[in-house]
Design an enzyme around this catalytic site. Structure first.
Site, mmCIF file in Angstrom:
data_model
loop_
_atom_site.group_PDB
_atom_site.id
_atom_site.type_symbol
_atom_site.label_atom_id
_atom_site.label_comp_id
_atom_site.label_asym_id
_atom_site.label_seq_id
_atom_site.Cartn_x
_atom_site.Cartn_y
_atom_site.Cartn_z
ATOM 1 N N HIS A 1 3.375 -2.446 3.367
ATOM 2 C CA HIS A 1 3.412 -1.056 2.922
ATOM 3 C C HIS A 1 4.726 -0.805 2.197
ATOM 4 O O HIS A 1 5.785 -1.284 2.622
ATOM 5 C CB HIS A 1 3.262 -0.099 4.101
ATOM 6 C CG HIS A 1 1.878 -0.074 4.658
ATOM 7 N ND1 HIS A 1 1.399 -1.053 5.487
ATOM 8 C CD2 HIS A 1 0.845 0.794 4.461
ATOM 9 C CE1 HIS A 1 0.131 -0.792 5.810
ATOM 10 N NE2 HIS A 1 -0.229 0.316 5.194
ATOM 11 N N ASP B 1 0.804 -1.223 0.000
ATOM 12 C CA ASP B 1 0.000 0.000 0.000
ATOM 13 C C ASP B 1 0.836 1.272 0.000
ATOM 14 O O ASP B 1 1.966 1.297 0.502
ATOM 15 C CB ASP B 1 -0.879 0.035 1.263
ATOM 16 C CG ASP B 1 -2.151 -0.769 1.097
ATOM 17 O OD1 ASP B 1 -2.230 -1.565 0.157
ATOM 18 O OD2 ASP B 1 -3.065 -0.600 1.931
#
Length: 431
Positions: free
Chosen positions: A399, A252
């Site tokens: 992430h 992400d």
């Protein structure tokens, strides 16, 4: 899509057994009516409180409960039915259907149906899967077995981890629309405390409460033909494909040149492709990094433009966030992103899903393994978290900017491969 839904509902109501099956979020109506549903009713005290609220507010609602609770509390169930309360089932007990086979899911529904029928003399036409388990696997179960049940989802309020009743009430009321179905999870007392607030605020806004079946019955069927082979918009946190022992690695947000380069190096070394949910703002500012991700064969998907809380945006603002991100990705890579959206903070509701569906998206993509790498936890902690929680069909959340993500992946990827897992992007996981 709306025509399709209404016709399926009409078939459901007018035939003893219907081949139609759908995930029901709302009905198409101009009337200011809504259906209030509750789940996690696991004690007689909670049910008594619900009955007191319904009596005081003079409303009907729909309760979803496991048949184990129904069987043990037949007298109060009958009393509730006499007050106009509707009952649907959530299986036989509080267990996830994700790990069950097709046959076991069907068996669980049928056993729950039989228990409710024994208690109140009528079949359970409405089903809410335990823990919100909705995906195309479950729908295929129902379709292939020619079931007559409707899977009821409604507005996902996300209330179960929240302890502030007013916050829950405000969030629910902000999502109200004609024909909407509200789902309140009564796992915590705060959600039960929010129930009268929701009812009173909705009434103040002119809404009238019906049970799910009453609201379905109020809809007149259109004359158009049913659209067949409709693919359902999904909310995905895991993909259980019995023929593919696969796991999807997803990433992400955004990152620096150093972070992206290091992450891509680890993935390339291990011959792995994943799905990157990038922010549009970052794609616009660092197109060369997004281009590098795509050039290595990874999927690019939408994570919003500004990382806003989507349930606080209006429909137009949601669409702008999505479209601006799409445009930034196209400018960076030369092609549009795949039609998956991961909401910032995992925050979404039925209204957000409908906007996404209306502009052509296939799914809201969540996760079932959160590495917490964004918080700066060590590589060892990330590795332990994944090894402890990952299973077939998992969607693992990483992430791009995770401080120790690349280091952890250098161990995680070989470990998962050694256990027989295929590591792939989201689209390949869903096939």
């Amino acid at each position: 899509m709306r025509v399709f839904v209404v016709l399926l509902l009409w078939a459901f109501l007018t035939a003893p057994v219907s081949a139609a099956v759908l995930v029901l979020d709302k009905v198409d109506t101009n009337a200011k009516i809504i259906a209030l549903t509750v789940e996690e009713v696991v004690t007689t005290q909670k049910l008594e409180q619900i009955l007191d609220i319904c009596k005081k507010e003079d409303i009907h609602l729909t309760v979803f409960s496991a048949s184990s609770f129904i069987t043990d509390n037949i007298e109060i169930i009958k009393r509730a039915q006499a007050m106009g309360i509707e009952f649907g089932v959530s299986g036989t007990k509080r267990q996830s259907w994700e790990a069950l086979s097709y046959e076991d899911i069907i068996k669980d529904i049928e056993q729950a149906d039989a228990a409710l029928s024994n208690a109140i003399g009528s079949s359970a036409r409405l089903v809410r899967p335990p823990f919100g388990y909705y995906n195309n696997k479950l729908i295929r179960v129902m379709e292939e077995e020619d079931r007559r049940y409707i899977l009821v989802r409604g507005i996902s309020t996300g209330d179960w981890p929240v302890t502030n009743a007013q916050y829950i009430a405000d969030k629910v009321v902000s999502s109200l629309s004609n024909g909407g179905i509200i789902n309140i999870n009564l796992y915590k007392q705060s959600s039960l405390d929010a129930l009268p607030m929701v009812i009173q605020q909705a009434k103040a806004n002119g809404y009238r409460f019906l049970t799910v079946s009453e609201m379905i019955s109020s809809v007149k069927p259109p004359k158009e033909e049913v659209v067949k082979n409709q693919r359902y918009f999904e909310v995905i946190s895991r993909v259980d494909n019995p023929h593919k022992p696969a796991i999807s690695l997803t990433f992400d947000d955004s990152g620096s040149y150093y972070q992206v380069t290091k992450l891509l190096s680890v993935l390339k070394k291990n011959f792995i492709t994943g799905t990157f949910f990038v922010s549009g703002e970052w794609a616009l500012q660092s197109p060369e990094l997004v281009r590098a991700i795509a050039a290595d064969g990874h999927e690019i998907a939408n994570h919003s433009y500004s990382h806003a809380v989507f349930t606080r945006l209006d429909n137009r603002e949601i669409e702008i966030e999505i479209k601006k991100t799409e445009q930034a990705i196209i400018e960076a890579t030369g092609k549009p992103p795949v039609k998956y959206f991961r909401p910032p903070y995992g925050d979404y509701n039925d209204r957000v899903s409908k906007v996404l569906e209306n502009i052509g998206y296939e799914a809201v993509v969540l996760w079932d393994v959160d590495t917490m790498d964004w918080s700066g936890v060590s590589a060892a902690e990330i590795i332990t978290n994944v090894e402890k929680n990952a299973l077939k069909g998992s969607i693992i959340l990483f992430h791009i900017h995770g401080k120790n993500t690349a280091e952890a992946l250098d161990t995680i990827i070989p470990d998962l491969k050694s256990k027989g897992y295929l590591l792939t992007n989201l689209s390949d996981l869903r096939i």
